[in-house]
Design an enzyme around this catalytic site. Structure first.
Site, short mmCIF file in Angstrom:
data_model
loop_
_atom_site.label_atom_id
_atom_site.label_comp_id
_atom_site.label_asym_id
_atom_site.label_seq_id
_atom_site.Cartn_x
_atom_site.Cartn_y
_atom_site.Cartn_z
N GLY A 1 0.82 -1.21 0.00
CA GLY A 1 0.00 0.00 0.00
C GLY A 1 0.85 1.26 0.00
O GLY A 1 2.09 1.20 0.14
N ASP A 2 0.20 2.40 -0.23
CA ASP A 2 0.85 3.72 -0.21
C ASP A 2 1.98 3.83 -1.22
O ASP A 2 2.96 4.55 -1.00
CB ASP A 2 1.40 4.04 1.20
CG ASP A 2 0.32 4.02 2.25
OD1 ASP A 2 -0.84 4.33 1.90
OD2 ASP A 2 0.62 3.70 3.41
N LYS B 1 -0.30 5.38 -5.60
CA LYS B 1 -1.33 5.05 -6.62
C LYS B 1 -2.13 6.27 -7.03
O LYS B 1 -2.37 6.51 -8.21
CB LYS B 1 -2.31 3.99 -6.05
CG LYS B 1 -1.68 2.67 -5.71
CD LYS B 1 -2.67 1.73 -5.05
CE LYS B 1 -3.10 2.12 -3.66
NZ LYS B 1 -2.05 2.05 -2.63
N GLY C 1 -5.85 5.78 2.02
CA GLY C 1 -5.52 7.20 2.11
C GLY C 1 -4.78 7.54 0.84
O GLY C 1 -3.64 7.13 0.66
N HIS C 2 -5.44 8.21 -0.06
CA HIS C 2 -4.88 8.46 -1.40
C HIS C 2 -4.59 9.95 -1.56
O HIS C 2 -5.50 10.77 -1.57
CB HIS C 2 -5.86 7.97 -2.47
CG HIS C 2 -6.01 6.48 -2.47
ND1 HIS C 2 -6.91 5.81 -3.25
CD2 HIS C 2 -5.33 5.52 -1.78
CE1 HIS C 2 -6.78 4.50 -3.04
NE2 HIS C 2 -5.83 4.31 -2.15
N THR D 1 -6.18 0.05 10.36
CA THR D 1 -6.46 1.49 10.35
C THR D 1 -7.61 1.82 11.33
O THR D 1 -7.98 2.98 11.46
CB THR D 1 -6.87 1.94 8.94
OG1 THR D 1 -7.99 1.15 8.54
CG2 THR D 1 -5.74 1.76 7.94
N GLN E 1 -5.03 -0.14 -1.20
CA GLN E 1 -4.08 -1.02 -0.52
C GLN E 1 -3.04 -1.52 -1.53
O GLN E 1 -2.79 -0.86 -2.52
CB GLN E 1 -4.80 -2.19 0.18
CG GLN E 1 -5.59 -1.79 1.42
CD GLN E 1 -6.90 -1.09 1.13
OE1 GLN E 1 -7.73 -1.59 0.39
NE2 GLN E 1 -7.12 0.06 1.72
N THR F 1 -3.90 8.03 6.27
CA THR F 1 -5.17 7.86 6.98
C THR F 1 -4.97 7.97 8.49
O THR F 1 -5.78 8.58 9.18
CB THR F 1 -5.78 6.47 6.64
OG1 THR F 1 -6.04 6.47 5.25
CG2 THR F 1 -7.06 6.19 7.38
N THR F 2 -3.89 7.39 8.99
CA THR F 2 -3.73 7.32 10.45
C THR F 2 -2.61 8.20 10.98
O THR F 2 -2.50 8.39 12.19
CB THR F 2 -3.41 5.86 10.86
OG1 THR F 2 -2.22 5.46 10.16
CG2 THR F 2 -4.54 4.91 10.51
N GLY F 3 -1.75 8.70 10.10
CA GLY F 3 -0.62 9.53 10.54
C GLY F 3 0.52 8.73 11.14
O GLY F 3 1.51 9.28 11.60
N PRO G 1 3.91 6.63 11.59
CA PRO G 1 5.15 6.59 10.80
C PRO G 1 5.19 5.28 10.02
O PRO G 1 4.89 4.22 10.56
CB PRO G 1 6.27 6.63 11.84
CG PRO G 1 5.63 6.56 13.17
CD PRO G 1 4.15 6.69 13.03
N ASP H 1 12.77 10.39 -6.48
CA ASP H 1 13.45 11.58 -5.95
C ASP H 1 13.84 11.43 -4.47
O ASP H 1 14.82 12.03 -4.01
CB ASP H 1 12.55 12.82 -6.12
CG ASP H 1 11.20 12.62 -5.48
OD1 ASP H 1 10.50 11.65 -5.87
OD2 ASP H 1 10.83 13.38 -4.57
N GLY I 1 8.23 13.33 -8.02
CA GLY I 1 7.71 14.34 -7.10
C GLY I 1 6.21 14.16 -6.95
O GLY I 1 5.58 13.38 -7.68
#
Ligand code: GDP
Ligand code: IMO
Ligand code: MG
Length: 424
Positions: A12-13, A16, A40-41, A129, A219, A295-297, A299, A328, A410
């Site tokens: 995930g993350d 996308k 969380g997109h 989450t 996901q 979504t949850t902040g 780390p 980058d 970027g």
């Protein structure tokens, strides 16, 4: 007319949404087919940041229609809030959103159970989450679930909620029950204009062969319920075939499948992560890439590119092309590593065919690459990338055996390098 799928190939993350937003320029429809508000997109457009959870990432283009398939979970108040927030940002939803009437809903009881599991009172802690996703999908499988169409009839709804609490052996007071029915009725009055038949629409559009449809995965493949690092997975089917399962538009009809990979690997939540690094390079990547859950902040855990997992994803998703994001972020790191095998008990595994306990005990086998330190975030052409960056990209291509057709350097739409089709 083309139907294209963009899906995540790791945990995930992968970026996308940035890629969906980039490709949505030529899409008439953008469609979500699984997951829910656990996603969380992030899209950064014109310096402004949008984080979408259930709304498809085509919403920033005023003429693009956004569809939510039967396989997506709807948490009514969360979706309403998301719509209102986007409207406040100047985005119109008029004739632009359709939610399949078959979509399941997330109720307070699902979030309650998710939280109870996560806080250690029942079951294995997955590091979810806490959006109630696992419990809501399980209830649908157990045929106790409630679908969005059920909100239309308050009498039936009341009975279904009662049954659901009974099934979970959780007590609900009469007052709480009435409150939930009332709240859901209010939600329904707001949402009903967006509810319809996404399956029919998609298949009709496809039959006419005039419009471009872009499917947006949530996901990542290694979180897939069947093929991910079970039980540390999400509860939906994340892979290419999930498109048919989650919309009624068969995956056989897709023209192209893009798999999104980050130039390194991240994971949020618990579970095996063979290439995880915990040193100052991980801190550098987390800081430079702002690697905190959308979504949850939380780390995000950081690791080197895992080509074993990457190749597996490419295979089970039948990818046509790969997309590499966040290149980058690696700028300035002296030595980069790619994992090309897991060593366990003297044997090197080139596919994730080990169970979790063995994966945890295995050692990643790395190949090391020289890094680069020139700023690449405005680069528009692969030939202008530093030589070492090109070697790194080529190595990933060789390992996963899929041509890379887009490279993201970027967060912004235009920070994307398109690579001309080439034969392998
Ligand atoms: P998704 O869930 O796969 O859509 O990804 P997320 O939005 O959760 O996380 C990806 C993060 O990386 C977001 O903060 C994006 O803005 C950011 N991002 C995407 N592509 C790039 C890139 O090429 N470079 C950098 N620096 N950030 C990127
Ligand atoms: P996007 O779409 C990263 C992870 C959670 C947890 C596991 C199960 O933004 O890529 P769940 O709440 O689904 O029951 O949690 O899956 N997870 C994600 N990790 N990105 C996501 O979505 C995720 N959605 C769920 O951290 O490990
Ligand atoms: Mg995300």
């Amino acid at each position: 007319m083309a139907s294209i799928l963009v899906l995540g190939c790791m945990w995930g993350d992968e970026g996308k949404a940035k890629i969906v937003d980039y490709l949505a320029l030529s899409a008439d429809y953008v469609v979500r087919f699984q997951g829910g508000s656990n996603a969380g997109h992030t899209i950064v457009s014109g310096g402004r940041k949008y984080v979408l959870h259930t709304i498809p990432s085509g919403i920033l283009y005023p003429k693009t229609k956004c569809l939510i398939g039967a396989g997506v979970l709807i948490e009514p108040p969360a979706v309403i809030e998301e719509i209102k927030t986007l409207e406040k940002a100047g985005i119109s939803f008029k004739n632009r959103l359709l939610i399949d009437f078959r979509a399941g809903i997330v109720l307070p009881v699902h979030k309650q159970i998710d939280l109870e599991i996560e806080t250690g009172r029942r079951g294995i802690k997955i590091g979810t989450t806490r959006k109630g996703i696992g419990p809501a999908y399980s209830d649908l499988s157990a045929r106790f679930g409630i679908r969005i169409e059920d909100l239309a009839d308050p009498i039936n709804l009341r009975e279904r909620i009662k049954l659901l609490y009974n099934y979970h052996r959780i007590r609900i007071t009469k007052q709480n029950l009435e409150q939930q029915v009332e709240d859901l009725q209010k939600n329904w009055r707001y949402l009903k204009k967006y509810v319809g038949d996404v399956e029919i629409l998609l298949n009709e559009i496809a039959a006419k062969q005039e419009k471009n449809i872009l499917f947006e995965g949530a996901q990542g493949t290694l979180l897939d319920l069947n093929f991910g690092t079970y039980p540390f997975v999400t509860s939906s089917r994340v892979m290419t075939d999930g498109v048919g399962i989650g919309t009624g538009f068969s995956a056989r009809r897709l023209n192209k499948v893009f798999g999104v990979y980050k130039a390194y690997t991240t994971r949020v939540g618990s579970g095996p992560f063979p290439t995880e690094i915990l040193d100052e390079t991980a801190d550098y990547i987390r800081k430079t890439g702002n690697e905190y859950g959308s979504t949850t902040g939380r780390p995000r855990r950081i690791g080197w590119f895992d080509a074993v997992a990457g190749k597996f994803s490419a295979r089970i998703n039948a990818l046509d092309n790969a997309v590499l994001t966040c290149l980058d972020v690696l700028t300035g790191i002296e030595k980069l590593k790619i994992c090309r095998g897991y060593r366990y008990n003297g044997k090197i595994h080139r596919s994730p065919d080990l169970d979790n306990s063995r994966i945890i005990l295995s050692q990643p086998v790395y190949e090391t690459f020289e890094g680069w330190d020139t700023n690449i975030s405005n680069c528009k052409n692969i030939n202008k990338l530093p030589w070492n960056a090109r070697l790194y990209i080529e190595a990933i291509e060789d390992y996963i055996q899929i041509p890379i057709s887009l490279i993201s350097v970027g967060k912004e739409r235009q920070q994307t390098i398109k690579i001309k089709a080439h034969k392998r």
